[in-house]
Design a protein around this motif. Sequence first.
Motif, PDB file in Angstrom:
ATOM      1  N   ASN A  13      -7.861   0.384   0.984  1.00 27.72           N
ATOM      2  CA  ASN A  13      -8.098   1.660   1.654  1.00 27.72           C
ATOM      3  C   ASN A  13      -9.291   1.576   2.611  1.00 27.72           C
ATOM      4  O   ASN A  13     -10.069   2.520   2.745  1.00 27.72           O
ATOM      5  CB  ASN A  13      -8.326   2.782   0.633  1.00 27.72           C
ATOM      6  N   GLY A  14      -9.486   0.393   3.223  1.00 28.79           N
ATOM      7  CA  GLY A  14     -10.534   0.263   4.230  1.00 28.79           C
ATOM      8  C   GLY A  14     -11.906  -0.058   3.688  1.00 28.79           C
ATOM      9  O   GLY A  14     -12.883  -0.088   4.444  1.00 28.79           O
ATOM     10  N   ASN A  15     -12.028  -0.310   2.358  1.00 29.77           N
ATOM     11  CA  ASN A  15     -13.355  -0.607   1.823  1.00 29.77           C
ATOM     12  C   ASN A  15     -13.686  -2.092   1.862  1.00 29.77           C
ATOM     13  O   ASN A  15     -14.654  -2.522   1.252  1.00 29.77           O
ATOM     14  CB  ASN A  15     -13.522  -0.049   0.400  1.00 29.77           C
TER      15      ASN A  15
ATOM     16  N   GLN B 116      -5.302  11.175   0.474  1.00 36.25           N
ATOM     17  CA  GLN B 116      -6.048  10.398   1.463  1.00 36.25           C
ATOM     18  C   GLN B 116      -6.257   8.940   1.043  1.00 36.25           C
ATOM     19  O   GLN B 116      -6.916   8.188   1.756  1.00 36.25           O
ATOM     20  CB  GLN B 116      -7.415  11.054   1.689  1.00 36.25           C
ATOM     21  N   ILE B 117      -5.705   8.548  -0.087  1.00 37.60           N
ATOM     22  CA  ILE B 117      -5.883   7.182  -0.600  1.00 37.60           C
ATOM     23  C   ILE B 117      -4.578   6.421  -0.440  1.00 37.60           C
ATOM     24  O   ILE B 117      -3.549   6.830  -0.985  1.00 37.60           O
ATOM     25  CB  ILE B 117      -6.289   7.201  -2.086  1.00 37.60           C
ATOM     26  N   ARG B 118      -4.610   5.337   0.293  1.00 39.68           N
ATOM     27  CA  ARG B 118      -3.462   4.428   0.398  1.00 39.68           C
ATOM     28  C   ARG B 118      -3.929   3.077  -0.117  1.00 39.68           C
ATOM     29  O   ARG B 118      -4.880   2.503   0.413  1.00 39.68           O
ATOM     30  CB  ARG B 118      -2.967   4.335   1.831  1.00 39.68           C
ATOM     31  N   THR B 119      -3.276   2.575  -1.148  1.00 42.61           N
ATOM     32  CA  THR B 119      -3.794   1.407  -1.856  1.00 42.61           C
ATOM     33  C   THR B 119      -2.678   0.495  -2.337  1.00 42.61           C
ATOM     34  O   THR B 119      -1.592   0.978  -2.690  1.00 42.61           O
ATOM     35  CB  THR B 119      -4.653   1.847  -3.062  1.00 42.61           C
ATOM     36  N   PRO B 120      -2.944  -0.816  -2.400  1.00 44.72           N
ATOM     37  CA  PRO B 120      -1.969  -1.741  -2.985  1.00 44.72           C
ATOM     38  C   PRO B 120      -2.151  -1.942  -4.483  1.00 44.72           C
ATOM     39  O   PRO B 120      -1.323  -2.595  -5.119  1.00 44.72           O
ATOM     40  CB  PRO B 120      -2.251  -3.053  -2.239  1.00 44.72           C
ATOM     41  N   LEU B 121      -3.232  -1.385  -5.045  1.00 47.09           N
ATOM     42  CA  LEU B 121      -3.472  -1.581  -6.480  1.00 47.09           C
ATOM     43  C   LEU B 121      -4.254  -0.396  -7.021  1.00 47.09           C
ATOM     44  O   LEU B 121      -5.385  -0.140  -6.595  1.00 47.09           O
ATOM     45  CB  LEU B 121      -4.238  -2.883  -6.724  1.00 47.09           C
TER      46      LEU B 121
ATOM     47  N   PRO C 298       0.826  -1.219   0.000  1.00 42.97           N
ATOM     48  CA  PRO C 298       0.000   0.000   0.000  1.00 42.97           C
ATOM     49  C   PRO C 298       0.858   1.266   0.000  1.00 42.97           C
ATOM     50  O   PRO C 298       1.852   1.359   0.714  1.00 42.97           O
ATOM     51  CB  PRO C 298      -0.806  -0.129   1.295  1.00 42.97           C
ATOM     52  N   ILE C 299       0.461   2.217  -0.826  1.00 42.77           N
ATOM     53  CA  ILE C 299       1.213   3.452  -0.989  1.00 42.77           C
ATOM     54  C   ILE C 299       0.215   4.577  -1.251  1.00 42.77           C
ATOM     55  O   ILE C 299      -0.899   4.348  -1.746  1.00 42.77           O
ATOM     56  CB  ILE C 299       2.223   3.318  -2.158  1.00 42.77           C
ATOM     57  N   LEU C 300       0.577   5.799  -0.891  1.00 48.79           N
ATOM     58  CA  LEU C 300      -0.306   6.939  -1.147  1.00 48.79           C
ATOM     59  C   LEU C 300      -0.471   7.161  -2.646  1.00 48.79           C
ATOM     60  O   LEU C 300       0.519   7.202  -3.396  1.00 48.79           O
ATOM     61  CB  LEU C 300       0.256   8.205  -0.515  1.00 48.79           C
ATOM     62  N   ALA C 301      -1.712   7.328  -3.067  1.00 49.00           N
ATOM     63  CA  ALA C 301      -1.971   7.600  -4.475  1.00 49.00           C
ATOM     64  C   ALA C 301      -1.257   8.866  -4.933  1.00 49.00           C
ATOM     65  O   ALA C 301      -0.826   8.961  -6.082  1.00 49.00           O
ATOM     66  CB  ALA C 301      -3.472   7.711  -4.717  1.00 49.00           C
ATOM     67  N   HIS C 302      -1.126   9.846  -4.046  1.00 46.86           N
ATOM     68  CA  HIS C 302      -0.434  11.086  -4.404  1.00 46.86           C
ATOM     69  C   HIS C 302       0.996  10.805  -4.849  1.00 46.86           C
ATOM     70  O   HIS C 302       1.497  11.403  -5.811  1.00 46.86           O
ATOM     71  CB  HIS C 302      -0.440  12.040  -3.211  1.00 46.86           C
ATOM     72  N   ASP C 303       1.674   9.876  -4.166  1.00 51.44           N
ATOM     73  CA  ASP C 303       3.055   9.553  -4.533  1.00 51.44           C
ATOM     74  C   ASP C 303       3.125   8.891  -5.906  1.00 51.44           C
ATOM     75  O   ASP C 303       4.107   9.063  -6.629  1.00 51.44           O
ATOM     76  CB  ASP C 303       3.669   8.615  -3.491  1.00 51.44           C
ATOM     77  N   LEU C 304       2.106   8.133  -6.263  1.00 48.98           N
ATOM     78  CA  LEU C 304       2.080   7.462  -7.566  1.00 48.98           C
ATOM     79  C   LEU C 304       1.720   8.424  -8.687  1.00 48.98           C
ATOM     80  O   LEU C 304       2.268   8.348  -9.787  1.00 48.98           O
ATOM     81  CB  LEU C 304       1.070   6.316  -7.539  1.00 48.98           C
TER      82      LEU C 304
END
Length: 281
Positions: free
Chosen positions: A51-53, A80-85, A11-17
């Motif tokens: 992201n908790g969904n 505010q989005i941290r996701t593995p995909l 999981p990584i912040l979408a902003h960084d991607l």
Amino acid sequence: MCRWMAYSGDPILAHDLLFRPEHSIIDQSLHAKLGGFTTNGDGFGIGWYGNGNGEGAAPVVYKSTHPAWNDENLREVATQIRTPLLFAHVRASSGTPVQRSNCHPFRYGRWMWMHNGSLAGFQEIKHDLLMAVDASLFPGIEGSTDTETLFFLALTFGLADDPPTAVARAVGFVEDVGRRHGVEYPVHMTVATSDGESIWVFRYSSEKATSSLYYSTDVSQLRRLYPELEVLDRLGADARFIVSEPLGELPGAWNEVPEGSWAFVRRGEHGIQPFHPTVPA
């Protein structure tokens, strides 16, 4: 042509991607280098899992008809989005209207789908293609693009059970219909699709001259090549990017997906195989 990127890994912040890379997908929305269009400003979309969904939940999508480079809401949401995909797509319309329902990625159940390319002669063959979509799936079609039509054909031909076979059948069907209508080269595509666990990508065109597609080198190898780059330490060992064009200029960081092939990425595993369309019985 559109530009897109897919990420799989820790999981990584979408902003960084989306914003941090030198030639990020946001930069590509205004300054694409390898596509047919420099500017991809006919809307954008991102889709993500986690992201908790909830485990096994459908992906979340955020789309807009605004240009990606000029959408402050995207910049806010991405922090505010941290996701593995994650899927991200910036659009250059091939003729269908600029509206939210035509922005990628498309979603049905747990599946996401995005595309760069076009189905030639789409308006002439659209009726025949849509009539082949399974009746139970048809109400899920929201927009008017060739991309969404191809997605629902793949769903019809068994995407949930065997993605490579389903996409081969969908493409074979489109080529068969197109050629019966006098279209010499019906399909041009780089496609990504995911069920939240794996990503499958396809690079194929009827004329064998498909738009660019790249995947990232193993992170451990990149760390050996560039020990001074601290950003690589934040990426897990399984991190993989698949992109329309490289996110930066690091030599050795990117490998081209071969013409006429499909590839898959899942945690700790990846591979590439030849892609051959098949006409469904």
